[in-house]
Scaffold this motif. Structure first.
Motif, PDB file in Angstrom:
ATOM      1  N   LEU A   1     -13.673  -0.392   6.387  1.00 41.44           N
ATOM      2  CA  LEU A   1     -14.003  -1.767   6.748  1.00 41.44           C
ATOM      3  C   LEU A   1     -13.427  -2.794   5.779  1.00 41.44           C
ATOM      4  O   LEU A   1     -13.575  -4.002   5.995  1.00 41.44           O
ATOM      5  CB  LEU A   1     -15.526  -1.942   6.819  1.00 41.44           C
ATOM      6  N   GLY A   2     -12.801  -2.324   4.703  1.00 36.69           N
ATOM      7  CA  GLY A   2     -12.182  -3.250   3.765  1.00 36.69           C
ATOM      8  C   GLY A   2     -13.162  -4.142   3.036  1.00 36.69           C
ATOM      9  O   GLY A   2     -12.919  -5.333   2.842  1.00 36.69           O
ATOM     10  N   ARG A   3     -14.290  -3.604   2.616  1.00 40.82           N
ATOM     11  CA  ARG A   3     -15.286  -4.390   1.890  1.00 40.82           C
ATOM     12  C   ARG A   3     -15.819  -3.571   0.714  1.00 40.82           C
ATOM     13  O   ARG A   3     -15.724  -2.344   0.689  1.00 40.82           O
ATOM     14  CB  ARG A   3     -16.438  -4.784   2.805  1.00 40.82           C
ATOM     15  N   ASP A   4     -16.398  -4.279  -0.263  1.00 38.86           N
ATOM     16  CA  ASP A   4     -16.986  -3.605  -1.403  1.00 38.86           C
ATOM     17  C   ASP A   4     -18.439  -3.250  -1.109  1.00 38.86           C
ATOM     18  O   ASP A   4     -19.166  -4.010  -0.452  1.00 38.86           O
ATOM     19  CB  ASP A   4     -16.915  -4.486  -2.646  1.00 38.86           C
ATOM     20  N   VAL A   5     -18.869  -2.108  -1.627  1.00 44.38           N
ATOM     21  CA  VAL A   5     -20.241  -1.639  -1.486  1.00 44.38           C
ATOM     22  C   VAL A   5     -20.689  -1.097  -2.842  1.00 44.38           C
ATOM     23  O   VAL A   5     -19.899  -1.011  -3.787  1.00 44.38           O
ATOM     24  CB  VAL A   5     -20.359  -0.530  -0.414  1.00 44.38           C
TER      25      VAL A   5
ATOM     26  N   ARG B   1     -19.439   0.162  -8.232  1.00 40.65           N
ATOM     27  CA  ARG B   1     -18.825  -0.659  -7.200  1.00 40.65           C
ATOM     28  C   ARG B   1     -17.783   0.216  -6.531  1.00 40.65           C
ATOM     29  O   ARG B   1     -17.020   0.927  -7.202  1.00 40.65           O
ATOM     30  CB  ARG B   1     -18.159  -1.899  -7.805  1.00 40.65           C
TER      31      ARG B   1
ATOM     32  N   TYR C   1     -15.344   5.951   1.118  1.00 40.27           N
ATOM     33  CA  TYR C   1     -15.861   5.137   0.020  1.00 40.27           C
ATOM     34  C   TYR C   1     -15.209   5.572  -1.300  1.00 40.27           C
ATOM     35  O   TYR C   1     -15.375   6.705  -1.747  1.00 40.27           O
ATOM     36  CB  TYR C   1     -17.377   5.285  -0.089  1.00 40.27           C
TER      37      TYR C   1
ATOM     38  N   GLU D   1     -25.775  -1.825   0.157  1.00 45.74           N
ATOM     39  CA  GLU D   1     -25.229  -3.177   0.189  1.00 45.74           C
ATOM     40  C   GLU D   1     -24.977  -3.665  -1.242  1.00 45.74           C
ATOM     41  O   GLU D   1     -25.834  -3.528  -2.123  1.00 45.74           O
ATOM     42  CB  GLU D   1     -26.244  -4.077   0.888  1.00 45.74           C
TER      43      GLU D   1
ATOM     44  N   ARG E   1     -15.098   0.758  -2.840  1.00 45.07           N
ATOM     45  CA  ARG E   1     -14.414   0.136  -1.711  1.00 45.07           C
ATOM     46  C   ARG E   1     -14.602   0.962  -0.464  1.00 45.07           C
ATOM     47  O   ARG E   1     -14.340   2.175  -0.459  1.00 45.07           O
ATOM     48  CB  ARG E   1     -12.918   0.002  -2.006  1.00 45.07           C
ATOM     49  N   ASP E   2     -15.125   0.321   0.588  1.00 47.90           N
ATOM     50  CA  ASP E   2     -15.191   0.967   1.895  1.00 47.90           C
ATOM     51  C   ASP E   2     -13.825   0.776   2.538  1.00 47.90           C
ATOM     52  O   ASP E   2     -13.489  -0.307   3.017  1.00 47.90           O
ATOM     53  CB  ASP E   2     -16.290   0.313   2.735  1.00 47.90           C
ATOM     54  N   GLU E   3     -13.014   1.839   2.544  1.00 44.05           N
ATOM     55  CA  GLU E   3     -11.635   1.714   2.997  1.00 44.05           C
ATOM     56  C   GLU E   3     -11.529   1.580   4.508  1.00 44.05           C
ATOM     57  O   GLU E   3     -10.499   1.141   5.019  1.00 44.05           O
ATOM     58  CB  GLU E   3     -10.818   2.901   2.482  1.00 44.05           C
TER      59      GLU E   3
END
Length: 284
Positions: free
Chosen positions: A37-41, A31, A15, A95, A33-35
């Motif tokens: 899964l490639g999504r923002d958290v 904010r 993260y 989330e 980046r979950d590297e």
């Protein structure tokens, strides 16, 4: 405009915080980046690893980890940042939702009765779930209600309850301290008096939030002490232009005696019936 990101290392090897979203007295929210899964958290990083912060962290983890509801933001991960061994900092991975706080929406302009009713129903529905699991939120405020618009044809803005940082289990002893006292303008009378809380405390706070939605005025303004003590002396003012049945519902929610307030399920039912009646009276 968002503040620039503070220097925070890669967390749990995946993260990467990149933008500071909010700063509170005991934590910061980024904010990230979950590297993997490639999504923002969202990352909630506590300001320090003191005994109080670790205790607060463990409380929030235990509360959030046990909740599974569309009205509650999900916890995804947790850990302790020990990149500075002398200053370990616990954090939560939560989330990330795109939307506006109810506070921001109220600042932008008046809400329709329909919008207010939908917030009332959705927050009450969430509180019914939370209360059924023995949890009291203790800080239901316009800032802690997020309104999310998913932007699809058949979706509508949905209210979600955030920040369980000072939530407690109703069956556990309660200790009121300055740091965990909640937001003064929305405290229930029993919170002000330092009494053992029941779910009715959240109902009172939600009642003040709904009243503010109609009036766009804080019911108990002033300094934290002045605001908190005023509700021990009087009920909130109810302007004549607050429409029925909302007027009667808010009056019942803000009864001084918590035993006389409706449950979250009762509030949700009343809100749903008011919304249905409002739709029936809309012009064809």
């Amino acid at each position: 405009m968002s503040k620039p990101a503070a220097p925070v290392p890669l967390l749990l090897g995946r993260y990467r915080p990149n933008q500071l979203l909010a700063r509170g007295g005991s934590s910061m929210v980024f904010r990230a980046r979950d590297e993997n899964l490639g999504r923002d958290v969202a990352v909630k990083l506590f300001s320090s690893g003191s005994d109080d912060d670790v205790a607060r962290f463990r409380t929030e983890v235990s509360v959030l980890a046990g909740l599974r509801h569309h009205g509650v933001l999900s916890i995804l991960d947790a850990g302790v940042d020990d990149s500075s061994p002398r200053d370990p900092r616990p954090f939560l991975i939560i989330e990330l939702v795109e939307g506006d706080t109810l506070r921001a929406l109220l600042s932008a302009g008046p809400l329709t009765t329909r919008q207010i009713g939908e917030v009332a129903f959705e927050v009450a529905e969430t509180l019914e779930y939370v209360h059924a699991r023995g949890v009291i939120h203790r800080d239901v405020t316009p800032t802690n209600i997020m309104v999310v618009d998913y932007g699809t044809r058949f979706s509508r803005p949905r209210a979600r309850l955030t920040d369980f940082g000072i939530a407690i289990h109703a069956t556990r002893p309660q200790e009121i301290t300055e740091e965990t006292f909640g937001t003064a303008a929305y405290l229930s009378p029993e919170q002000v008096r330092g009494e053992i809380l029941t779910p009715a405390s959240d109902i009172y706070s939600l009642g003040l939030v709904l009243l503010e939605c109609f009036t766009r005025t804080v019911a108990f303004p002033g300094s934290p002490v002045e605001s908190a003590l005023t509700r021990l002396e009087r009920d909130p003012d109810m302007p004549d232009d607050v429409p029925e049945p909302w007027r009667a519902l808010i009056l019942s929610m803000t009864q001084t005696d918590p035993r006389r307030r409706p449950s979250a399920a009762d509030v949700a039912t009343a809100a749903r019936e008011a919304l249905r009646a409002d739709r029936e009276h809309e012009p064809a």
